[in-house]
Write an enzyme that holds these catalytic residues in place. Structure first.
Site, short mmCIF file in Angstrom:
data_model
loop_
_atom_site.label_atom_id
_atom_site.label_comp_id
_atom_site.label_asym_id
_atom_site.label_seq_id
_atom_site.Cartn_x
_atom_site.Cartn_y
_atom_site.Cartn_z
N ASP A 473 -8.29 38.96 62.55
CA ASP A 473 -7.49 40.00 61.87
C ASP A 473 -8.08 40.47 60.55
O ASP A 473 -8.17 41.66 60.31
CB ASP A 473 -6.10 39.44 61.54
CG ASP A 473 -5.15 39.53 62.70
OD1 ASP A 473 -5.52 40.17 63.69
OD2 ASP A 473 -4.07 38.96 62.60
O1 CEZ Z 1 -2.57 35.62 62.22
C1 CEZ Z 1 -3.42 35.31 63.31
C2 CEZ Z 1 -3.10 36.33 64.37
O2 CEZ Z 1 -1.75 36.20 64.74
O3 CEZ Z 1 -4.80 35.36 62.99
C3 CEZ Z 1 -5.69 35.20 64.09
C4 CEZ Z 1 -5.46 36.27 65.13
O4 CEZ Z 1 -6.30 36.11 66.25
C5 CEZ Z 1 -4.02 36.20 65.57
O5 CEZ Z 1 -3.77 37.20 66.53
C6 CEZ Z 1 -7.11 35.22 63.57
O6 CEZ Z 1 -7.31 36.26 62.70
O7 CEZ Z 1 -3.28 38.76 58.46
C7 CEZ Z 1 -3.91 37.72 58.23
O8 CEZ Z 1 -4.76 37.67 57.39
C8 CEZ Z 1 -3.70 36.43 58.95
O9 CEZ Z 1 -4.92 36.09 59.50
C9 CEZ Z 1 -2.68 36.44 60.01
O10 CEZ Z 1 -2.84 37.60 60.69
C10 CEZ Z 1 -2.82 35.22 60.91
C11 CEZ Z 1 -1.96 34.12 60.38
O11 CEZ Z 1 -2.31 32.92 60.99
C12 CEZ Z 1 -0.47 34.31 60.56
O12 CEZ Z 1 0.00 33.93 61.81
#
Ligand code: CEZ
Length: 789
Positions: A473
């Site tokens: 993300d």
């Molecule tokens: O969320 C996860 C996502 O829900 O991060 C993973 C991704 O593959 C998942 O779909 C790897 O990036 O926004 C952020 O910076 C965070 O990275 C969140 O998106 C992250 C957290 O773990 C919260 O659930």
């Protein structure tokens, strides 16, 4: 300090050894993460997720962040107990008084969280469970006087509600319903929000089964000059029966009781978000009214529901703690993800698909439905949206407004797991429309379009464009100008093509299969040409044309994901495979598993993105990010590297030697453990405490299909266990396509694997013709007697 005491029950013996230790309970309407010292984070659906208790400051809406410390005024559920004669006060479970306890047990089972505490010569049992059919916490507290002489006591449930609105907030006791009512108006400014908000449950109520002698609704008045450790209210004989008028409200009750020697008294409460008087009256009637014990009935129904969800595997191997985790907690966490989709109405598409991939092993029909729901929201161009809307009023929010390029990849991955488990190839012919077109097309054609979309979304070199993120993300600035490419996504697309080709082959689509096999080969070739950098795969090429994730970088030299997926996609030949694995061992490995990247970034890198701004060793910036570790483990099993795969499965779970370092109650897998092993070894291993993670479906899959090697195929069940060498024997029950298979795997001095189904030798490695509703005995003899375990 921590023990499993049968049936998965997990017990912690100290309130101070692991202050962040917590468990969670959920039902389709709500979720609560309850900490061993009494702090709580809870939310419910209306239909968007909302809170009904807050801290004393107005909070922004965000995802759960349980790694941060709790503070004295944090939302929680507390019970003060005062001795009327001596004035001694303690509080259960432990906060806010933090008085030393004589005995302390915090325990978690599938359907409840509880405490057994001895303090000030009293015994106290505390239990939290949920209503089966609505957002409501059910609390029971039993006070016992084990001594020979009577005690005069006051019990004060203290449930702070916090700052919920700058427009309107109040609290009072309602004698008719025997409830503390804390009201608020969800703050808003736009006129249209009035119409959306007027249906919200803006009241938080504490209903008491037994009428209290006194109460207080003013949080600050109760606290007085003593602070929460020694609230002024407790120095009075009786609370002031105060009302909160645009003051921070709290639900505080007082029960004055006399306990004779050996006597116990039980109190029960319901804590819930409520819309209005009518709903409150309904709640009272439901739980505490009428002849029947509604509270008990609801709690029982919840227990039955929570105990019913059975996974497809039951393990009985040489490591009892591992069995307990897999049988009781892994399946539960998996079910949570598939059951309520992390309590969101717009789960990220990749999360939705992977969470429901896990459902293939619990309730395959729900996995099927999820695939259909997701594909019905696909665009006619083949593109998948960033999030899947689960409610007619739901909207894409937060991270789902940022364009990510990977969502199509997860379709064949999830589909493969579902088809292997069920053989429901008829699904491929089911016709579905699109988000932007009524034209019905078969599931197979939807997949076909998704794969074509991945093919198109590449640059002139044949590498996959990343835009503002892929699986990762916060890798949002590698390609935001439209040129940057992702090595991981290129390899993941190749893997997706391979899987789709396999599905095509298994469903008489030989030509398509060939096509996608060729495309996978092309992608792998391009990945090898552009991303191989000396000893491992780089992570991508930025908008400016900079190859990153290589030894040339000062930080972020090596990323785990491209290595794992080059193994999965077949890009890495055997010499690259060895080189990649050596690099992972050398650069990424820690006692808690491999880090997602290393060295962790210590400053912003503007052509990588906000991931580099996260604290070194946390989340995507070089933690042991378990979801990424699972991809690696999956790749290791695919390569037949049983030893390393199992070692990493074990490293993902807290063990006796490192509980304190991880600081987590071992009833779930967190999304990460801190990494930055070389930079900050003191903090490495610390849990994020967040139980939302794509890790669990892959973990379950790896135990079932990798470790035990019991994986479905078109012909039946393929048997290819990959036990670690020191396991000489394991038993398991595998539920598969309606049949129950009692499996016994044993090592013996034999040349090659042998199978016996109900005593009859089976040639090859596939058990065919299994009948639904039938029980079988499967004996698997593996080569290599060990004498261990
Ligand atoms: O969320 C996860 C996502 O829900 O991060 C993973 C991704 O593959 C998942 O779909 C790897 O990036 O926004 C952020 O910076 C965070 O990275 C969140 O998106 C992250 C957290 O773990 C919260 O659930």
């Amino acid at each position: 300090m921590i023990e499993f005491t049968g049936n998965g029950r997990c017990v912690l013996h100290s309130p101070t050894a692991m202050p962040q230790a917590s468990g969670f309970l959920w039902n389709p309407q709500m979720l609560i993460q309850m900490n061993c010292r009494g702090y709580a984070v809870a939310q419910f659906m209306q239909p968007e997720p909302a809170k009904y208790t807050s801290g004393p400051m107005l909070e922004a809406k965000t995802f759960m962040q349980p790694e941060q410390p709790y503070y004295a005024h944090n939302p929680g559920r507390f019970f003060y107990v005062k001795d009327e004669h001596s004035g001694t006060v303690f509080s259960a479970p432990y906060e806010p008084v933090r008085a030393p306890v004589e005995q302390y047990r915090f325990f978690h089972e599938a359907h409840r969280i509880g405490w057994k505490i001895q303090a000030d010569g009293l015994e106290l049992e505390l239990e939290l469970t949920l209503a089966n059919d609505r957002a409501a916490e059910l609390w029971t507290i039993t006070l016992t006087n084990p001594a020979d002489s009577p005690r005069s006591l006051s019990l004060y449930p203290y449930f702070p509600v916090g700052y919920r609105s700058w427009m309107n907030q109040s609290g009072y006791f309602d004698p008719e319903h025997q409830a503390m009512i804390c009201k608020a108006v969800t703050p808003y400014q736009k006129v249209q929000d009035y119409f959306a908000n007027r249906h919200l449950k803006d009241w938080t109520c504490l209903l008491a089964e037994t009428s209290p002698q006194a109460w207080e609704a003013r949080q600050q008045h109760f606290e007085g000059e003593g602070g929460l450790h020694g609230p002024g209210g407790l120095q009075q004989q009786q609370l002031d029966k105060g009302e909160a008028l645009y003051e921070l409200p709290a639900a505080i009750l007082q029960y004055r009781l006399k306990l004779a020697a050996g006597q116990s008294q039980r109190f029960r409460f319901v804590f819930a978000p409520v819309r209005d008087d009518q709903e409150l009256a309904g709640l009272r009637k439901h739980f505490f009214g009428g002849q029947e014990d509604g509270f008990r009935r609801s709690a029982d129904a919840y227990r039955v529901a929570m105990q019913q969800q059975q996974g497809c595997i039951r393990l009985n191997g040489p490591q009892p703690d591992f069995d307990q985790f897999v049988n009781h907690w892994l399946g539960r966490q998996l079910y949570y993800h598939g059951d309520v989709n992390r309590l969101t109405t717009d789960p990220q598409t990749r999360n939705y698909l992977q969470d429901n991939m896990g459902m293939a092993y619990l309730q395959p029909l729900r996995c099927r439905e999820a695939l259909i729901t997701a594909l019905s929201q696909q665009k006619r161009s083949g593109e998948m949206p960033d999030g899947i809307l689960l409610h007619p009023e739901a909207e894409l929010k937060y991270i789902n407004q940022v364009p990510h390029a990977d969502h199509c990849v997860w379709l064949p991955i999830c589909l493969q797991a579902y088809l292997d488990e069920t053989d429901d190839y008829a699904l491929l012919d089911q016709k579905l429309s699109f988000a932007d077109s009524e034209e019905p097309m078969s599931v197979a054609n939807h997949l076909q379009l998704a794969m074509e979309w991945l093919l198109k979304a590449r640059d002139h070199r044949g590498l996959s464009l990343i835009h503002q993120g892929d699986w990762c993300d916060p890798m949002n600035m590698v390609g935001y100008q439209g040129k940057g490419v992702s090595a991981w996504l290129t390899l993941a697309s190749a893997y997706a093509f391979r899987l789709w080709a396999d599905i095509c082959l298994a469903s008489d689509r030989a030509e398509q299969a060939r096509h996608w096999q060729n495309q996978a080969t092309e992608l792998n070739k391009a990945a090898n040409q552009w991303f191989w950098a000396d000893n491992w795969y780089a992570r991508g090429i930025t908008d400016q044309g900079r190859l990153f994730g290589t030894a040339q970088d000062r930080e972020g030299q090596i990323y785990l994901n491209p290595q794992s997926w080059a193994m999965l996609s077949g890009a890495a030949d055997s010499s690259r495979l060895q080189s990649v694995q050596a690099a992972i061992e050398e650069k990424l490995m820690t006692p808690f598993g491999p880090m997602m990247l290393a060295p962790a970034y210590t400053a912003m890198v503007e052509d990588v993105g906000r991931l580099t701004q996260k604290f070194p060793g946390t989340a995507e910036n070089g933690s042991v990010y378990n979801h990424a570790v699972m991809f690696y483990i999956h790749a290791l099993y695919q390569q037949g590297l049983a030893e390393q795969a199992f070692e990493l499965l074990k490293k993902m779970l807290p063990s006796e030697t490192d509980w304190q370092q991880r600081g987590q109650f071992p009833v779930f897998i967190p999304n990460y453990y801190r990494g930055a092993w070389h930079q900050y070894p003191q903090r490495a291993g610390r849990s994020s405490q967040l139980f939302n993670t794509g890790t669990v479906s892959w973990y379950y899959r790896c135990v079932t299909e990798g470790l035990l090697g019991l994986r479905g195929c078109r012909q039946g069940l393929r048997v290819n266990p990959q036990l670690p060498a020191h396991w000489s024997q394991v038993r398991a029950i595998r539920h598969f396509r309606g049949a129950r298979i009692n499996v016994e795997i044993q090592r013996q001095a034999t040349e090659k694997q042998q199978l016996y189904l109900d005593g009859v030798h089976v040639s090859g490695d596939c058990i065919c013709g299994l009948q639904s509703g039938t029980e079988y005995q499967l004996k698997v003899i593996l080569p290599g007697a060990t004498g261990h375990d």
